[in-house]
Structures are given as C-alpha cells and as structure tokens.
Design an enzyme around this catalytic site. Structure first.
Site, short mmCIF file in Angstrom:
data_model
loop_
_atom_site.label_atom_id
_atom_site.label_comp_id
_atom_site.label_asym_id
_atom_site.label_seq_id
_atom_site.Cartn_x
_atom_site.Cartn_y
_atom_site.Cartn_z
N LYS A 101 4.16 -44.90 -84.43
CA LYS A 101 3.09 -44.65 -83.46
C LYS A 101 3.66 -44.27 -82.08
O LYS A 101 2.95 -43.82 -81.21
CB LYS A 101 2.19 -45.87 -83.34
CG LYS A 101 1.41 -46.19 -84.63
CD LYS A 101 0.56 -47.45 -84.47
CE LYS A 101 -0.07 -47.92 -85.77
NZ LYS A 101 -1.30 -47.19 -86.13
N THR A 134 -8.25 -44.47 -85.48
CA THR A 134 -9.68 -44.59 -85.15
C THR A 134 -9.87 -44.92 -83.67
O THR A 134 -10.95 -44.68 -83.13
CB THR A 134 -10.39 -45.65 -86.03
OG1 THR A 134 -9.55 -46.80 -86.14
CG2 THR A 134 -10.68 -45.10 -87.41
N HIS A 158 -4.63 -45.39 -97.42
CA HIS A 158 -4.58 -45.42 -95.95
C HIS A 158 -3.20 -45.18 -95.38
O HIS A 158 -2.99 -45.34 -94.18
CB HIS A 158 -5.06 -46.77 -95.42
CG HIS A 158 -6.50 -47.07 -95.67
ND1 HIS A 158 -7.49 -46.80 -94.75
CD2 HIS A 158 -7.12 -47.58 -96.75
CE1 HIS A 158 -8.66 -47.17 -95.24
NE2 HIS A 158 -8.46 -47.64 -96.47
N LYS A 210 -3.12 -50.02 -80.13
CA LYS A 210 -2.97 -49.92 -81.58
C LYS A 210 -1.83 -50.85 -81.97
O LYS A 210 -1.08 -51.31 -81.11
CB LYS A 210 -2.68 -48.49 -82.02
CG LYS A 210 -1.57 -47.81 -81.20
CD LYS A 210 -1.41 -46.34 -81.55
CE LYS A 210 -2.39 -45.43 -80.85
NZ LYS A 210 -3.40 -44.85 -81.73
N ARG A 211 -1.68 -51.13 -83.26
CA ARG A 211 -0.56 -51.95 -83.68
C ARG A 211 0.76 -51.34 -83.21
O ARG A 211 0.89 -50.13 -83.08
CB ARG A 211 -0.56 -52.11 -85.21
CG ARG A 211 -1.59 -53.10 -85.70
CD ARG A 211 -1.31 -54.50 -85.17
NE ARG A 211 -0.19 -55.07 -85.87
CZ ARG A 211 -0.29 -55.99 -86.82
NH1 ARG A 211 -1.47 -56.48 -87.15
NH2 ARG A 211 0.78 -56.45 -87.42
N LYS A 247 -12.80 -43.75 -80.72
CA LYS A 247 -13.51 -44.66 -79.81
C LYS A 247 -13.27 -44.25 -78.35
O LYS A 247 -14.18 -44.28 -77.52
CB LYS A 247 -13.02 -46.10 -80.02
CG LYS A 247 -13.40 -46.66 -81.38
CD LYS A 247 -12.56 -47.90 -81.75
CE LYS A 247 -12.65 -48.13 -83.25
NZ LYS A 247 -11.64 -49.10 -83.74
#
Ligand code: 26Q
Length: 811
Positions: free
Chosen positions: A540, A642, A348, A534-535, A646
């Site tokens: 990110k 992910t 991952h 998200k985290r 969504k």
C-alpha cells in the site's frame, strides 16, 4: 416509521425506568445508550419478525453471505436513520436534557473485521436490506475484536478489544437455534435407514454453536434482515466430559478472538477451526430452515444462494456435500449439482502470500469426513479435466497438491461464479493469477466492482454536506445514488462552491479539535489535509508517502524561509502484530511526526498526525475532513480499495496509481479531476519478468531522493537506528519490491500539482464537487444489485421495486 418527539420521550422515559428502576436524570451516557438501543430493537422487532415470516411464507430465494469478518461500525445512528427517526429522536433527547452525541459515542464499535473485506461485508448488509433483498449474513461472534492499538514510544502495542464489556443491545441470543459442530474423531460406515452404508463420525469433539442474531435495518422500507453470528460453547449434555479449566477453555477459544492478519496467511489450526465452525453451523442452519418447506432437494439452488467471501468460508462446499450425502442420502451427482449451483465465490487478493492453503494432515485430522469429500471432489475434477486439458494444466488446478489443500482451487471448482472486486483485479485474475481456471471455466469469471453505502459514509458521517446536497438536488440520491450526478449542475455556482469550502473547513476544525484533545498536537485547519487510512502494508506504500514528507522536511530545513503550501499529513493504520516491517514503518512515521511537529523552522508548513486505533468510527471523523486521498499502492496489488470511494464521496481529490478501483474512479471522474502518477501494472510486470529494476542506480543518480533516503540512516530522524537501517536496506539493497524509488519522482510531481491547484480555491472546490457528483456509481447499492441479478438470482421484495429498476448507472 411514524413517531413524534413527544411519543418518543414518553416511551423512552418509561423504557428507561423499566430497565434500570431509577430516574433517567441520574443516569450515565452508557445507560442512556443501552436503554435507547433496547428501545429501538423493540421498535423494529415487528418488522424483523414480519420480514422473516414473509421470506419463509412466500418461499422466496434468499442469499446467505458467509464471511469470517463483519465490520459494521456503531449501529445506533444508522438504525435511527434507516428507521426514519433520526431527527425525531435527536430532538426528543435534547428536550429531555440528554446529550445525543455523548450517547452515540457510548456505543462500542464492534471491530469484528480487519479492514476492507469486513467493512465491505457490512456495507453489503446495509445495501441488501435497503434494496429489500432477501439476504442474511453468517459469521463469527468474536468475544474480542481486532486489537486496540496504542503507541508506546512510537511503537504499536496491541491491547485486547473487549467490545462486549457493557453488553450488546442489538443482538438476540437464539439458543433454540443452536447446532452441533463436530471436530476430529474417525469416520466409519454404518447402515442407514434405507439399508445403505453411510459414513458416520465416531469419537468426535462436539461443540455447540449458538447463534446471536442482529437485525439489519433497511433504509426506510420496513425491511429488517438478519445477521447471524455464531458463538462456541460446551453442549449442556456434554458438560460431564469437560473436567478441567483447560479443556473448557479449548472450546471457548474457537470464537474468542479475530485473527489480526489481513494479508499474510499462516496455517494455524485454531483459524481452521474457526473457519469450519461458522461454516458448518451456517450450512446446518440453512438446511434446517430449508427442510421446513416441502420442496425437493433439486429445488435447493432455486431457493438458496450461498456466497463465500474470500476462501475463509470455502469449507461450505464440502460441508454442504457432506450433509447432502451423509445426512440426506443424495447421490454424489445430485449433491454436486446442487452445491455448485448454490455456491459463489469472491476473491479479494492477488498476493501469493495471502492465498489460503492447509497442510493435508491438519485438515484430515481435524475434519476427517470433510477431507474425504475434498479428496473425492479433487479426484473427479482431475478425472474429468485430464482428457480435455492435458496433465500440466489439469494438475496445476488440483485442490490437493504439494502436501496442501488449496482453498481457492476448492472455491472455484465448487462454485458457479468467481468474481474479482474491481475491473483491473478481475482482469489480473483471469489473465494471470487464476488463468489456469479461466481457461477451464471462462463463464464462471465475472467482475463486481466494490461499493460503499452512501448512507453511512455521506449522510451520517457528513451531515452538513448532506444538507447542502439535499438543498440542491433533493433527497432521492439516498435511494438512487445515480442522482448524485445532478450536483454537477452547480459546478459554476459560486455560492455552492463557497459553501462546499465552508463545510470542509468545519469538518477540518472538528478533526483538529479531536487531534488537539487526544494527541495535544496543534494543526491549522487552513492547511491542506492529506489522508492515508488503510491497513499498514508494504504494497500500500505508506512509505512512499513518508518519503514525500521527508522531502518537504529537507527542503524546509535547507531554506526555512521557503514558501510552501502548509499541509497536514494524516495517517490511520494498524499493522498485523507479526508483520515486523509494517511495525517498523509505524515507528518511523511516529518518529518523523515527533521531529517535524516540534521543529520551529517547520511551524505550520508541515505536520504529521498518526491517529491511534484507526477503525470505522475514526474513519467517520477523518473522511469528511480530508482534502487529498492517498491511493498509492503499487499498480496490480490492491484488489479494489474502498477508502478511495469514501474519500471521493466526501469531496477529497485523489492522488493515485492506476490500481484497483482507482481505474474506474478515473473513468467516472475524468483524468483531469484526479492526480495519477507512477508505473502501471503492465510496466511493473515487465520489470519483474525481466529482472530489470535496479533501485541502487536510482539512488545513485537522484540527489534529491538520495538526501531523503539518507535521513533514514544518518540520525536526522532520531530514535530509529534499527528501523531506519532496515527500511533503507529494503529499498536500496533488497531491491525495493514495491518500486518506491521508481515512482518517487512522478509522485512528487503530482504532489506539487496539488499544491498549485490548492492556491485557487474556486478551481479546487470545483474539482471537489465533481468528485462528489461522480461517486454515485460506487454505491454498494449498485454493486449489490448486480450480485443479486447476475449471481444470486434473487429479487427485491419491495413492491415499488418490482415496477422500476431504479438504479441506472452501470460501471
Ligand atoms: C487469512 C488466513 C488466516 C488469517 C487471516 C486471513 C485473512 C484475513 C483477512 C486474509 C485476508 C483478510 C482481508 C483481506 C482484505 O481486507 N482484502 C481487501 O478487500 C477489500 C474488499 O474487497 C479490497 O477493497 C482490498 O483491496 C483488499 O485488500
């Protein structure tokens, strides 16, 4: 399931009184929830039992999904939906004068995972059951889940998540299925029944692993699979050895709390204990189960598949070897063949700092026999590959090297399948990060692009949109998500487009009410809602989003009469408690929110909302209200993502780099229906290889960006002296590891395009509709079907699924 509202009211009322010995009229929502949960568990218990018996009786091949995290979200509504009685029960409760939404909210959201990896495991459990596949989850029953996040003066503060405070109606403790997991001690040789010497443990610390099982209810198909989570206890027969509270606590500690790090590996012994604990318990329980059949050991891989979700459960490999060798007397060659055929592994991450490796001495002291097995796996691997690949390549693939045991190496060598979680991610694994292994074992490598369950993320989270889609294309998309594409037929239907806009507005109003209630911030539901959930991690690039917000703020302050599309920037993110930089970014966002939300010049043009304690339940509220989906990681770093799927499924338009599954999203939705910007992974790689990236030059040459960056250090944003300086330095002087300055201009440009498009509601809604209609391929049902066919080799036990392959849309 057949149930009328009247029958339900009668049974449930009775159930309540049996449980509490008082009238339901005098009860609290938590009591109502508890009774309803118990009622449901009993309702599906027969299917649960039958499913289990069928698998055993027919000796069908089953998969066991080993994951140190599961993030299921609240289960009440999804169980009602999957049992086919959501509407019946809603009506029944309403008749009884009870508030369904309040009951739903009474359930604790079990945060037994950090983020994407844990949520993926739970989407997979839903799809496995819904496809009628024989599958089981294996994990840890943490006493405390991921910390509860609070903001105090804009800083993240972590509080314990006592999710079991009011009990857990879904789990069944199965003490009779407990096993012993052994730690420490020494290995000696003892003569076995057949006269051979076999390795045996002495002076071990023995821990009782007690399973708690939770039914995984399939979508309206009478299937109930099992999720088994293990809890550590003192074995009753060893109570006598535990004299002090400290000694007792050492045992409880093993399953006490989830590690809150999601991308930064730390070699902590308790974490290693957790990993071995649930892996060993899982393997032992599978072997017990298998021995109820009279099948030979050679048949084991024909009946059992074990999936390793990231390296955290990779001790499953030496543990299965240990059981087969030491307890079942198989030869090394036999045991190794069986193990390799049984195991498969998903990677991952490509981040070096997240790759698990354990100091040799730590592993050896904690698990002496397992360590011997790993040594032997390593020795044979080197012996076999040396003549074929030469010493450089071969030694780079060693499991034990530089004082460490490298868990990814163990997982790859001990499995028959290695997969990445999106096309680009798998390419990077094959050609870069795991290239040494790809050269040795090309056939093991394959891609399985992640997916999400449309049942939770559309049907349950967005019931209004669901009704619209049902009206237009029927209900078959719930079991065949490929059918969502039929919705495209409405691309020019003004009524549908208008309705789409109305539904979005309603969802935005609902979220706005939450924000008003919880945070006392007024946001205008007519503004554009821009979402990044998200985290929190530097790669990110929440910080790039922040730079864009500051840019807007600067513009508005320079010209308060500026006409600009009003936007609400919404963030949800937890930072690992030890991740200082991520926490500084949280403080920055909160400080910026305070500044812009209270500035009269700004008004509705710009609002910043950072919701506290982001998790599955909040995602279910935010995602249906989102119009822009921020997927802006530095290309090459996000394995899949992910939330991108969504948000798209709920009609948000994506602004994205070509990273992770954004690549496939682009392929399916079409380049004209999302907003791409920034460097691609090749360009990033070239900069890194040549050392040719110089952010200071960009800072010096770009006045617009310079203004934005200066606000971090010139007092424009109050109360961030330390954080602002640290963040500024990381970008301008410490070489901006994630290329924010480089991507700034093209990001701003895409954001301006978004504003332009938003002015035309018809065009916007058309693109929104295309996004919804193009998200079928990202259903976890498809992902799981591919795992089942290509890796696990398991079959659906649903009769009608034998006849037609109902999923038709390959990625
Ligand atoms: C490892 C060692 C010690 C402590 C903690 C950990 C640890 C725990 C959790 C390491 C990683 C994780 C979680 C990683 C994760 O969630 N990865 C995400 O997985 C998603 C599902 O495949 C992807 O969509 C995301 O891109 C990826 O970041």
């Amino acid at each position: 399931m057949n149930l009328t509202a009247n029958q339900f009211k009668k049974d449930f009322g009775q159930m309540f009184e049996n449980l509490y010995a008082f009238d339901i009229k005098n009860s609290t929502p938590i009591q109502q929830y508890t009774a309803l949960g118990n009622y449901l568990r009993i309702l599906y218990s027969d299917d649960w039992n039958k499913t289990n018996k069928k698998y055993l009786g027919d000796q069908v091949k089953q998969v066991y999904y080993f994951s140190i995290e599961f993030l299921p979200g609240r289960m009440l509504k999804s169980n009602l939906l999957n049992l086919g009685i959501l509407d019946t029960v809603r009506v029944g409760l309403n008749d009884m004068g009870l508030d369904f939404d309040n009951i739903v909210k009474s359930e604790a959201d079990p945060a037994l995972g950090n983020g994407g990896l844990g949520r993926l495991a739970s989407c997979f459990m839903d799809s496995i059951a819904s496809l009628g596949l024989p599958g089981n989850g294996n994990g840890i029953r943490y006493r405390y889940g991921l910390f509860q996040q609070k903001f105090v003066n804009g800083y993240q503060v972590e509080l314990p998540d006592n999710w079991l405070r009011n009990g857990n109606v879904w789990e069944v403790r199965k003490e009779n299925k407990s096993v012993i997991v052994r730690f420490g001690g020494q290995v000696g040789l003892v003569k076995g029944a057949n006269g051979n010497l076999r390795p045996t443990y002495f002076n071990t610390q023995n821990i009782l692993a007690v399973p708690y099982d939770t039914g995984m209810v399939g979508y309206q198909n009478d299937v109930v699979n099992n999720l088994r989570l293990w809890s550590a206890e003192i074995p009753p027969e060893e109570e006598i050895h535990y004299h002090t509270i400290a000694e007792r606590e050492q045992v409880n500690k093993i399953t006490e709390v989830l590690y809150p790090d999601d991308s930064n590996y730390e070699g902590q012994i308790l974490r290693l204990r957790q990993e071995y604990f649930f892996t060993s318990a899982g393997i032992q329980s599978i072997v017990h189960y298998y021995k109820q059949t009279d099948l030979t050991w050679q048949n084991f891989p024909n009946k059992i598949a074990i999936h390793i979700n990231d390296t955290h459960p990779s001790l499953a490999i030496p543990e299965l070897m240990r059981v087969l060798l030491d307890e079942e007397d198989l030869s090394w060659e036999q045991a190794w063949e069986i193990t390799k055929k049984t195991m498969s592994y998903t990677n991952h991450t490509v981040l070096q700092e997240a790759m698990e490796k354990w100091p040799i001495d730590m592993l050896k002291d904690l698990l002496p026999r397992v360590y011997q097995v790993i040594e032997e796996i390593n020795r044979r691997h080197i012996d076999k590959k040396l003549p074929l690949y030469g010493s450089d390549l071969t030694y780079r693939t060693a499991i034990i090297a530089d004082g460490y045991v490298k868990m990814a190496h163990l997982a790859i060598i001990g499995s028959h399948s290695v997969n990445g979680v999106a096309k680009l991610h798998t390419e990077i694994l094959m050609h870069d990060v795991l290239n040494d292994f790809y050269q040795m074992y090309p056939a093991k490598f394959n891609n399985k692009t992640n997916g999400i369950t449309q049942r939770r993320w559309l049907h349950l989270a967005n019931e209004e949109l669901t009704s619209l889609i049902d009206d237009k294309i029927g209900i078959d998309w719930k079991t065949n998500p490929a059918e969502l594409k039929l919705f495209k037929a409405y691309i020019t239907d003004q009524a549908t487009l208008k309705k789409l806009g109305e539904i979005k507005l309603k969802n935005k109003e609902k979220f706005a009410a939450y924000v008003k209630n919880e945070m006392s911030i007024d946001i205008n539901p007519e503004a554009l809602f821009d979402v990044q959930i998200k985290r929190l991690h530097a790669y990110k690039r929440q910080l790039l989003n922040v730079l864009h917000i500051i840019d807007r703020y600067v513009q508005i302050k320079e010209d308060p009469s500026l006409s600009i599309q009003p936007r609400v920037f919404i963030f949800g993110a937890k930072a690992a408690p030890s991740y200082a930089y991520a926490k500084q970014i949280i403080k920055l966002i909160n400080a910026l929110a305070k500044l812009v939300n209270n500035d009269k010049d700004v008004g509705d043009k710009l609002k910043v909302v950072f919701v506290e304690n982001y998790g599955v339940s909040l995602a279910e509220l935010i995602i249906p209200a989102a119009e822009v989906s921020e997927q802006i990681s530095l290309a090459g770093k996000e394995a899949s993502g992910t939330s991108n799927m969504k948000l798209m499924l709920n009609g948000a338009l994506t602004i994205a780099t070509l990273d992770g599954a954004n690549v496939e999203i682009r392929d399916f939705v079409g380049e004209e229906n999302l907003f791409l910007f920034g460097l691609n992974d090749q360009e990033v790689q070239t900069f890194n290889e040549n050392g040719s990236y110089h952010p200071r030059e960009i800072y010096a040459a770009n006045p617009r960006l310079e203004k934005v960056l200066n606000t971090l250090i010139d007092g424009t944003i109050p109360d961030i002296e330390t954080e602002g300086r640290a963040i500024f330095d990381s970008l301008v002087y410490h070489n901006d590891e994630y290329f924010l300055l480089k991507d700034f201009d093209s990001y701003i440009e895409s954001q301006e395009e978004i504003d332009q498009l938003y002015k035309n509601k018809t065009k916007w809604n058309q693109k929104s509709l295309i996004n919804i209609a193009s998200s079928g391929p990202f259903s976890a049902d498809f992902t799981i079907q591919r795992y089942a066919e290509e890796i696990w080799k398991i079959d659906s036990q649903l009769v009608h699924l034998h006849h037609k392959t109902f999923l038709t849309e390959p990625i």
